[in-house]
Scaffold this motif. Structure first.
Motif, PDB file in Angstrom:
ATOM      1  N   LEU A 131       0.847  -1.187   0.000  1.00 43.76           N
ATOM      2  CA  LEU A 131       0.000   0.000   0.000  1.00 43.76           C
ATOM      3  C   LEU A 131       0.882   1.238   0.000  1.00 43.76           C
ATOM      4  CD1 LEU A 131      -2.769   1.410   0.371  1.00 43.76           C
ATOM      5  CD2 LEU A 131      -2.446   1.121   2.845  1.00 43.76           C
ATOM      6  N   VAL A 132       0.591   2.163  -0.893  1.00 50.44           N
ATOM      7  CA  VAL A 132       1.383   3.393  -0.992  1.00 50.44           C
ATOM      8  C   VAL A 132       0.452   4.544  -1.335  1.00 50.44           C
ATOM      9  CG1 VAL A 132       1.914   3.024  -3.429  1.00 50.44           C
ATOM     10  CG2 VAL A 132       3.469   4.382  -2.017  1.00 50.44           C
ATOM     11  N   GLN A 133       0.828   5.735  -0.917  1.00 49.27           N
ATOM     12  CA  GLN A 133       0.035   6.916  -1.257  1.00 49.27           C
ATOM     13  C   GLN A 133       0.318   7.360  -2.690  1.00 49.27           C
ATOM     14  OE1 GLN A 133       0.887   9.859   1.779  1.00 49.27           O
ATOM     15  NE2 GLN A 133      -0.874   9.196   2.986  1.00 49.27           N
ATOM     16  N   ALA A 134      -0.642   8.022  -3.268  1.00 43.93           N
ATOM     17  CA  ALA A 134      -0.452   8.560  -4.610  1.00 43.93           C
ATOM     18  C   ALA A 134       0.784   9.454  -4.635  1.00 43.93           C
ATOM     19  CB  ALA A 134      -1.683   9.351  -5.036  1.00 43.93           C
ATOM     20  N   GLY A 135       1.575   9.303  -5.698  1.00 48.41           N
ATOM     21  CA  GLY A 135       2.822  10.040  -5.814  1.00 48.41           C
ATOM     22  C   GLY A 135       4.021   9.287  -5.272  1.00 48.41           C
ATOM     23  N   GLY A 136       3.760   8.213  -4.572  1.00 48.37           N
ATOM     24  CA  GLY A 136       4.834   7.420  -3.984  1.00 48.37           C
ATOM     25  C   GLY A 136       5.431   6.421  -4.957  1.00 48.37           C
ATOM     26  N   SER A 137       6.312   5.573  -4.424  1.00 49.76           N
ATOM     27  CA  SER A 137       7.042   4.614  -5.243  1.00 49.76           C
ATOM     28  C   SER A 137       7.010   3.227  -4.618  1.00 49.76           C
ATOM     29  CB  SER A 137       8.507   5.045  -5.398  1.00 49.76           C
ATOM     30  OG  SER A 137       8.608   6.296  -6.038  1.00 49.76           O
ATOM     31  N   LEU A 138       7.132   2.237  -5.463  1.00 49.48           N
ATOM     32  CA  LEU A 138       7.306   0.851  -5.051  1.00 49.48           C
ATOM     33  C   LEU A 138       8.227   0.180  -6.056  1.00 49.48           C
ATOM     34  CD1 LEU A 138       3.733  -0.493  -4.119  1.00 49.48           C
ATOM     35  CD2 LEU A 138       5.662  -0.210  -2.553  1.00 49.48           C
ATOM     36  N   ARG A 139       8.940  -0.851  -5.593  1.00 47.82           N
ATOM     37  CA  ARG A 139       9.726  -1.663  -6.509  1.00 47.82           C
ATOM     38  C   ARG A 139       9.286  -3.104  -6.387  1.00 47.82           C
ATOM     39  NH1 ARG A 139      16.200  -2.927  -6.997  1.00 47.82           N
ATOM     40  NH2 ARG A 139      15.763  -4.265  -5.193  1.00 47.82           N
ATOM     41  N   LEU A 140       8.824  -3.644  -7.495  1.00 51.64           N
ATOM     42  CA  LEU A 140       8.439  -5.049  -7.548  1.00 51.64           C
ATOM     43  C   LEU A 140       9.619  -5.874  -8.049  1.00 51.64           C
ATOM     44  CD1 LEU A 140       4.889  -4.801  -9.158  1.00 51.64           C
ATOM     45  CD2 LEU A 140       5.545  -4.561  -6.755  1.00 51.64           C
ATOM     46  N   SER A 141       9.716  -7.076  -7.522  1.00 50.77           N
ATOM     47  CA  SER A 141      10.748  -8.010  -7.966  1.00 50.77           C
ATOM     48  C   SER A 141      10.089  -9.289  -8.449  1.00 50.77           C
ATOM     49  CB  SER A 141      11.708  -8.346  -6.821  1.00 50.77           C
ATOM     50  OG  SER A 141      12.374  -7.191  -6.354  1.00 50.77           O
TER      51      SER A 141
ATOM     52  N   ASN B  71       7.321   4.693 -10.026  1.00 50.14           N
ATOM     53  CA  ASN B  71       7.351   6.015  -9.414  1.00 50.14           C
ATOM     54  C   ASN B  71       6.094   6.790  -9.785  1.00 50.14           C
ATOM     55  OD1 ASN B  71       9.966   5.444  -8.448  1.00 50.14           O
ATOM     56  ND2 ASN B  71      10.900   6.281 -10.311  1.00 50.14           N
ATOM     57  N   SER B  72       5.861   7.861  -9.051  1.00 48.64           N
ATOM     58  CA  SER B  72       4.696   8.736  -9.311  1.00 48.64           C
ATOM     59  C   SER B  72       3.421   7.920  -9.451  1.00 48.64           C
ATOM     60  CB  SER B  72       4.944   9.558 -10.580  1.00 48.64           C
ATOM     61  OG  SER B  72       6.119  10.334 -10.450  1.00 48.64           O
ATOM     62  N   LEU B  73       3.208   7.028  -8.518  1.00 49.61           N
ATOM     63  CA  LEU B  73       2.062   6.128  -8.602  1.00 49.61           C
ATOM     64  C   LEU B  73       0.751   6.875  -8.487  1.00 49.61           C
ATOM     65  CD1 LEU B  73       3.570   3.183  -6.578  1.00 49.61           C
ATOM     66  CD2 LEU B  73       2.619   3.003  -8.880  1.00 49.61           C
ATOM     67  N   LYS B  74      -0.233   6.359  -9.218  1.00 49.59           N
ATOM     68  CA  LYS B  74      -1.564   6.937  -9.244  1.00 49.59           C
ATOM     69  C   LYS B  74      -2.575   5.903  -8.752  1.00 49.59           C
ATOM     70  CE  LYS B  74      -0.286   9.365 -13.505  1.00 49.59           C
ATOM     71  NZ  LYS B  74      -0.646   9.583 -14.935  1.00 49.59           N
ATOM     72  N   ALA B  75      -3.743   6.374  -8.367  1.00 43.84           N
ATOM     73  CA  ALA B  75      -4.777   5.452  -7.903  1.00 43.84           C
ATOM     74  C   ALA B  75      -5.114   4.419  -8.971  1.00 43.84           C
ATOM     75  CB  ALA B  75      -6.022   6.237  -7.495  1.00 43.84           C
ATOM     76  N   GLU B  76      -5.060   4.831 -10.216  1.00 36.87           N
ATOM     77  CA  GLU B  76      -5.386   3.908 -11.311  1.00 36.87           C
ATOM     78  C   GLU B  76      -4.318   2.844 -11.555  1.00 36.87           C
ATOM     79  OE1 GLU B  76      -5.423   7.264 -11.398  1.00 36.87           O
ATOM     80  OE2 GLU B  76      -4.736   8.016 -13.355  1.00 36.87           O
ATOM     81  N   ASP B  77      -3.213   2.925 -10.855  1.00 35.54           N
ATOM     82  CA  ASP B  77      -2.201   1.866 -10.926  1.00 35.54           C
ATOM     83  C   ASP B  77      -2.548   0.706  -9.983  1.00 35.54           C
ATOM     84  OD1 ASP B  77       0.282   4.429 -11.144  1.00 35.54           O
ATOM     85  OD2 ASP B  77      -0.476   3.180 -12.786  1.00 35.54           O
ATOM     86  N   THR B  78      -3.572   0.873  -9.165  1.00 32.43           N
ATOM     87  CA  THR B  78      -3.971  -0.184  -8.244  1.00 32.43           C
ATOM     88  C   THR B  78      -4.400  -1.432  -9.001  1.00 32.43           C
ATOM     89  OG1 THR B  78      -4.665   1.367  -6.516  1.00 32.43           O
ATOM     90  CG2 THR B  78      -5.654  -0.833  -6.479  1.00 32.43           C
ATOM     91  N   ALA B  79      -3.768  -2.546  -8.692  1.00 35.47           N
ATOM     92  CA  ALA B  79      -4.036  -3.806  -9.399  1.00 35.47           C
ATOM     93  C   ALA B  79      -3.194  -4.907  -8.780  1.00 35.47           C
ATOM     94  CB  ALA B  79      -3.700  -3.675 -10.880  1.00 35.47           C
TER      95      ALA B  79
ATOM     96  N   VAL C  12      -0.778  -4.358  -5.535  1.00 38.40           N
ATOM     97  CA  VAL C  12      -0.339  -2.967  -5.388  1.00 38.40           C
ATOM     98  C   VAL C  12      -1.583  -2.114  -5.206  1.00 38.40           C
ATOM     99  CG1 VAL C  12       0.717  -0.996  -6.533  1.00 38.40           C
ATOM    100  CG2 VAL C  12       1.768  -3.266  -6.730  1.00 38.40           C
ATOM    101  N   THR C  13      -1.619  -1.369  -4.114  1.00 34.35           N
ATOM    102  CA  THR C  13      -2.743  -0.501  -3.828  1.00 34.35           C
ATOM    103  C   THR C  13      -2.232   0.923  -3.636  1.00 34.35           C
ATOM    104  OG1 THR C  13      -3.944  -2.311  -2.756  1.00 34.35           O
ATOM    105  CG2 THR C  13      -4.724  -0.064  -2.342  1.00 34.35           C
ATOM    106  N   VAL C  14      -2.760   1.837  -4.415  1.00 34.40           N
ATOM    107  CA  VAL C  14      -2.358   3.233  -4.340  1.00 34.40           C
ATOM    108  C   VAL C  14      -3.546   4.040  -3.820  1.00 34.40           C
ATOM    109  CG1 VAL C  14      -1.411   5.206  -5.567  1.00 34.40           C
ATOM    110  CG2 VAL C  14      -0.820   2.883  -6.298  1.00 34.40           C
ATOM    111  N   SER C  15      -3.355   4.662  -2.673  1.00 34.92           N
ATOM    112  CA  SER C  15      -4.432   5.451  -2.082  1.00 34.92           C
ATOM    113  C   SER C  15      -4.332   6.899  -2.547  1.00 34.92           C
ATOM    114  CB  SER C  15      -4.357   5.379  -0.559  1.00 34.92           C
ATOM    115  OG  SER C  15      -3.142   5.935  -0.098  1.00 34.92           O
ATOM    116  N   SER C  16      -5.480   7.476  -2.821  1.00 34.21           N
ATOM    117  CA  SER C  16      -5.491   8.854  -3.327  1.00 34.21           C
ATOM    118  C   SER C  16      -5.776   9.846  -2.214  1.00 34.21           C
ATOM    119  CB  SER C  16      -6.542   8.990  -4.416  1.00 34.21           C
ATOM    120  OG  SER C  16      -7.803   8.601  -3.934  1.00 34.21           O
TER     121      SER C  16
END
Length: 124
Positions: A11-21, A84-92, A120-124
């Motif tokens: 879970l990350v806030q909008a605008g945040g980053s995650l790295r998947l492996s 990077n720069s994650l958006k709510a619509e990246d949630t999946a 991946v969940t991006v909160s707005s």
């Protein structure tokens, strides 16, 4: 047969980053073109990114171009999706997959094997 295991979702806030492996094991994982797909609730699984055997040429969906970066470390049999720069619509749910050739459209049906997916969940 190649086995794929994804990690790094969360879970990350909008605008945040995650790295998947995506760690690959089994028979000749370095001979596979590696890709990432994602599937949001009620939607079809869609292509996100793919990378060549050498890791020198990535390809991205327009929706993530400029925000996501795909790389691979063949010594570790691992591919990384920096988001990077994650958006709510990246949630999946994000899935790692492989196929044995580069040319042609990056369709769901052209890839296999598949990993189990990571949320991946991006909160707005």
């Amino acid at each position: 047969q190649v086995q794929l295991v994804e990690s790094g979702g969360g879970l990350v806030q909008a605008g945040g980053s995650l790295r998947l492996s995506c760690a690959a094991s089994g028979r000749s994982p370095r001979t596979y073109v590696m890709g990432w797909f994602r599937q949001a609730p009620g939607r079809e699984r869609e292509f996100v990114a793919a990378i060549t055997l050498s890791g020198s040429i990535p390809a991205y969906a327009d929706s993530v171009k400029g925000r996501f970066t795909l790389s691979r470390d063949n010594a570790k049999n691992t591919v990384y999706l920096q988001m990077n720069s994650l958006k709510a619509e990246d949630t999946a749910v994000y899935y790692c997959a492989g196929r044995e050739y580069w040319s042609g459209a990056f369709t769901y049906s052209s890839f296999g094997p598949w990993g189990q997916g990571t949320q991946v969940t991006v909160s707005s």
